[in-house]
Write a protein that holds these residues in place. Structure first.
Motif, mmCIF file in Angstrom:
data_model
loop_
_atom_site.group_PDB
_atom_site.id
_atom_site.type_symbol
_atom_site.label_atom_id
_atom_site.label_comp_id
_atom_site.label_asym_id
_atom_site.label_seq_id
_atom_site.Cartn_x
_atom_site.Cartn_y
_atom_site.Cartn_z
ATOM 1 N N TYR A 248 61.326 41.281 25.214
ATOM 2 C CA TYR A 248 59.968 40.751 25.122
ATOM 3 C C TYR A 248 59.951 39.373 25.779
ATOM 4 C CZ TYR A 248 59.709 44.365 21.550
ATOM 5 O OH TYR A 248 59.777 45.557 20.882
ATOM 6 N N HIS A 249 58.776 38.984 26.298
ATOM 7 C CA HIS A 249 58.686 37.736 27.051
ATOM 8 C C HIS A 249 57.431 36.972 26.646
ATOM 9 C CE1 HIS A 249 61.737 39.436 29.804
ATOM 10 N NE2 HIS A 249 61.042 40.550 29.693
ATOM 11 N N SER A 250 57.543 35.638 26.619
ATOM 12 C CA SER A 250 56.373 34.795 26.408
ATOM 13 C C SER A 250 55.694 34.466 27.727
ATOM 14 C CB SER A 250 56.767 33.509 25.683
ATOM 15 O OG SER A 250 57.761 32.813 26.412
ATOM 16 N N SER A 251 56.411 34.634 28.832
ATOM 17 C CA SER A 251 55.843 34.469 30.168
ATOM 18 C C SER A 251 56.657 35.319 31.135
ATOM 19 C CB SER A 251 55.865 33.000 30.602
ATOM 20 O OG SER A 251 57.196 32.513 30.650
ATOM 21 N N LEU A 252 56.069 35.590 32.302
ATOM 22 C CA LEU A 252 56.735 36.412 33.311
ATOM 23 C C LEU A 252 56.515 35.805 34.684
ATOM 24 C CD1 LEU A 252 55.749 40.036 32.194
ATOM 25 C CD2 LEU A 252 58.027 39.023 32.079
ATOM 26 N N SER A 253 57.469 36.013 35.581
ATOM 27 C CA SER A 253 57.320 35.531 36.955
ATOM 28 C C SER A 253 57.908 36.562 37.907
ATOM 29 C CB SER A 253 58.026 34.177 37.128
ATOM 30 O OG SER A 253 59.413 34.300 36.844
ATOM 31 N N GLY A 254 57.602 36.389 39.198
ATOM 32 C CA GLY A 254 58.150 37.277 40.213
ATOM 33 C C GLY A 254 57.635 38.696 40.135
ATOM 34 N N LEU A 255 56.404 38.886 39.678
ATOM 35 C CA LEU A 255 55.842 40.231 39.552
ATOM 36 C C LEU A 255 55.522 40.810 40.926
ATOM 37 C CD1 LEU A 255 53.537 39.413 36.541
ATOM 38 C CD2 LEU A 255 55.501 40.955 36.476
ATOM 39 N N GLN A 256 55.635 42.133 41.030
ATOM 40 C CA GLN A 256 55.429 42.805 42.307
ATOM 41 C C GLN A 256 54.507 44.005 42.129
ATOM 42 O OE1 GLN A 256 59.266 43.845 43.894
ATOM 43 N NE2 GLN A 256 60.041 41.750 43.806
ATOM 44 N N ALA A 257 53.916 44.437 43.236
ATOM 45 C CA ALA A 257 53.074 45.632 43.216
ATOM 46 C C ALA A 257 53.891 46.827 42.732
ATOM 47 C CB ALA A 257 52.513 45.894 44.608
ATOM 48 N N GLY A 258 53.266 47.671 41.915
ATOM 49 C CA GLY A 258 53.935 48.842 41.363
ATOM 50 C C GLY A 258 54.432 48.640 39.951
ATOM 51 N N LYS A 277 48.340 47.702 35.582
ATOM 52 C CA LYS A 277 49.048 48.345 36.691
ATOM 53 C C LYS A 277 48.793 47.500 37.935
ATOM 54 C CE LYS A 277 49.139 52.628 39.406
ATOM 55 N NZ LYS A 277 48.425 53.918 39.631
ATOM 56 N N LEU A 278 49.831 46.828 38.426
ATOM 57 C CA LEU A 278 49.676 45.938 39.575
ATOM 58 C C LEU A 278 49.663 46.774 40.850
ATOM 59 C CD1 LEU A 278 52.048 43.006 38.574
ATOM 60 C CD2 LEU A 278 49.690 43.451 37.906
ATOM 61 N N ASN A 279 48.506 46.843 41.500
ATOM 62 C CA ASN A 279 48.354 47.703 42.678
ATOM 63 C C ASN A 279 48.727 47.013 43.980
ATOM 64 O OD1 ASN A 279 47.354 49.866 41.126
ATOM 65 N ND2 ASN A 279 45.285 49.008 41.170
ATOM 66 N N GLU A 280 48.360 45.737 44.108
ATOM 67 C CA GLU A 280 48.598 45.044 45.377
ATOM 68 C C GLU A 280 48.681 43.542 45.140
ATOM 69 O OE1 GLU A 280 46.689 44.834 49.921
ATOM 70 O OE2 GLU A 280 45.620 45.869 48.298
ATOM 71 N N VAL A 281 49.647 42.908 45.783
ATOM 72 C CA VAL A 281 49.771 41.455 45.777
ATOM 73 C C VAL A 281 49.476 40.976 47.193
ATOM 74 C CG1 VAL A 281 51.314 39.489 45.456
ATOM 75 C CG2 VAL A 281 51.452 41.452 43.902
ATOM 76 N N VAL A 282 48.419 40.185 47.343
ATOM 77 C CA VAL A 282 47.957 39.751 48.663
ATOM 78 C C VAL A 282 48.327 38.286 48.861
ATOM 79 C CG1 VAL A 282 45.962 39.454 50.173
ATOM 80 C CG2 VAL A 282 46.074 41.415 48.605
ATOM 81 N N ASP A 283 49.165 38.030 49.862
ATOM 82 C CA ASP A 283 49.627 36.674 50.180
ATOM 83 C C ASP A 283 49.165 36.340 51.592
ATOM 84 O OD1 ASP A 283 50.913 34.265 50.315
ATOM 85 O OD2 ASP A 283 52.918 35.113 50.605
ATOM 86 N N ASP A 288 44.249 29.529 49.112
ATOM 87 C CA ASP A 288 42.918 29.819 48.582
ATOM 88 C C ASP A 288 42.618 31.308 48.503
ATOM 89 O OD1 ASP A 288 42.489 27.148 48.323
ATOM 90 O OD2 ASP A 288 41.287 26.936 50.153
ATOM 91 N N ASN A 289 43.322 32.122 49.293
ATOM 92 C CA ASN A 289 43.013 33.550 49.346
ATOM 93 C C ASN A 289 44.164 34.426 48.862
ATOM 94 O OD1 ASN A 289 40.333 33.328 50.503
ATOM 95 N ND2 ASN A 289 41.361 32.628 52.372
ATOM 96 N N ASP A 290 45.050 33.872 48.057
ATOM 97 C CA ASP A 290 46.117 34.672 47.447
ATOM 98 C C ASP A 290 45.587 35.294 46.155
ATOM 99 O OD1 ASP A 290 47.728 33.809 49.476
ATOM 100 O OD2 ASP A 290 48.816 32.337 48.269
ATOM 101 N N TYR A 291 45.814 36.589 45.984
ATOM 102 C CA TYR A 291 45.299 37.257 44.789
ATOM 103 C C TYR A 291 46.072 38.543 44.545
ATOM 104 C CZ TYR A 291 42.771 40.191 48.179
ATOM 105 O OH TYR A 291 42.454 41.035 49.222
ATOM 106 N N LEU A 292 45.824 39.140 43.385
ATOM 107 C CA LEU A 292 46.400 40.443 43.078
ATOM 108 C C LEU A 292 45.284 41.379 42.640
ATOM 109 C CD1 LEU A 292 46.899 41.062 39.662
ATOM 110 C CD2 LEU A 292 48.103 38.920 40.020
ATOM 111 N N LEU A 293 45.466 42.665 42.936
ATOM 112 C CA LEU A 293 44.541 43.710 42.521
ATOM 113 C C LEU A 293 45.224 44.573 41.472
ATOM 114 C CD1 LEU A 293 43.135 44.789 46.016
ATOM 115 C CD2 LEU A 293 42.060 43.260 44.341
ATOM 116 N N PHE A 294 44.482 44.945 40.437
ATOM 117 C CA PHE A 294 45.104 45.703 39.355
ATOM 118 C C PHE A 294 44.091 46.600 38.660
ATOM 119 C CE2 PHE A 294 43.479 41.834 37.469
ATOM 120 C CZ PHE A 294 43.021 42.199 36.204
#
Length: 301
Positions: A248-258, A277-283, A288-294
């Protein structure tokens, strides 16, 4: 004196009737020394956590090895509610033993107990010079009935920005609302993206201001499609996946699509969950335009 059969194999596989009797270590062990403690482990199951329901049988096999004589074996049981508060704590067994190898098969039928959410068994081995070692087995206790009154809602195609975009980087699963912190109420922010370095590629990280404000931690479980079926998710499968998780985690980092992320939203009176469900990580160039779709699913009464 209350007694019941517990089965132990010590070297030549003897079957013993052991009693539940209170005995202090000082009655038969000398003071602790600096010798190496016994090696103790679970040989069955092959994980230190699991799930069970009331009236089901719990089984575990424990092995302890020491270069000296083993002298004492103990089993403790702690029962917790949804908030982690202790409901009950018992010593199930305290027993003098001998030899350098112990193999112990433990079993118990779980009784029903109002508010019970987790049971932690602790197995202790102490050698003849007082060096001690322990291993634990933690069980999430599922609702008595496999069906649940909780519904689950599915939402697709959500967007969450990088924190460095300074807008819409926190999210509430129940309302489906994004927030531009810090103006919003922390209790409304189930998750918050936490990127801080504009020179690094965007790789989402999450914390939970809502749970932190309530003094709750360890709310995230990181998983994937090989271990959890997102499309077929129900309250019960989320409950099982969360409470049987290896970490279990109180925080998470380095998440990826899938990846899939299970979030415990509340502890009591009955845990509620969301799964992302992390569908896409847009870098993109800049921040200003970095985001994730889920997509996500959330439980509700």
């Amino acid at each position: 004196m209350l007694s019941f059969p517990l089965f132990a194999r010590m070297g030549a596989a003897l079957c013993l009737l052991l009693s539940l009797a209170a005995c202090e270590r000082s009655q038969f062990l000398p003071p602790l020394t600096d010798d190496q403690p016994p090696a103790i482990s679970l040989t069955h199951p092959n994980t230190n956590s699991g799930i069970a329901r009331p009236n089901e049988r719990v089984e575990a096999s424990i092995q302890a090895v020491d270069d000296l004589q083993l002298a004492f074996f103990r089993i403790q049981k702690q029962s917790l509610d949804n908030n982690g508060n202790e409901l009950e704590s018992n010593i199930l067994l305290q027993q003098e033993i001998s030899g350098t190898l112990l193999h112990f098969d433990f079993e118990e039928v779980l009784s029903e107990q109002p508010g019970l959410s987790r049971i932690i068994y602790t197995f202790d081995a102490i050698d003849s010079r007082g060096a001690a070692a322990s291993v634990t087995y933690s069980l999430g206790v599922l609702p008595t009935e496999p069906s649940s009154p909780f519904r689950i809602f599915s939402v697709k195609n959500q967007r969450l920005n990088s924190r460095l975009a300074a807008t819409a980087f926190a999210f509430n699963f129940t309302t489906g609302t994004t927030f531009p912190p810090p103006a919003s109420n922390p209790l409304e922010r189930d998750i918050e993206e936490g990127s801080t370095d504009p020179n690094l590629p965007f790789s989402p990280s999450f914390s939970s201001p809502a749970n932190q404000s309530l003094g709750q931690d360890s709310v995230f479980v990181r998983t994937d499609a090989s271990r959890f079926n997102f499309e077929a998710a129900t309250y019960l499968t989320l409950y099982q996946a969360y409470f049987s998780a290896p970490a279990y985690h109180s925080s998470l980092s380095g998440l990826q699509a899938g990846e899939l992320l299970i979030v415990r939203l509340t502890k009591a009176p009955q845990p509620q969950f969301a799964v992302m469900k992390l569908n896409e990580v847009v870098d993109q160039p800049g921040t200003d335009n970095d985001y994730l779709l889920f997509d996500y699913k959330v439980t509700s009464e």
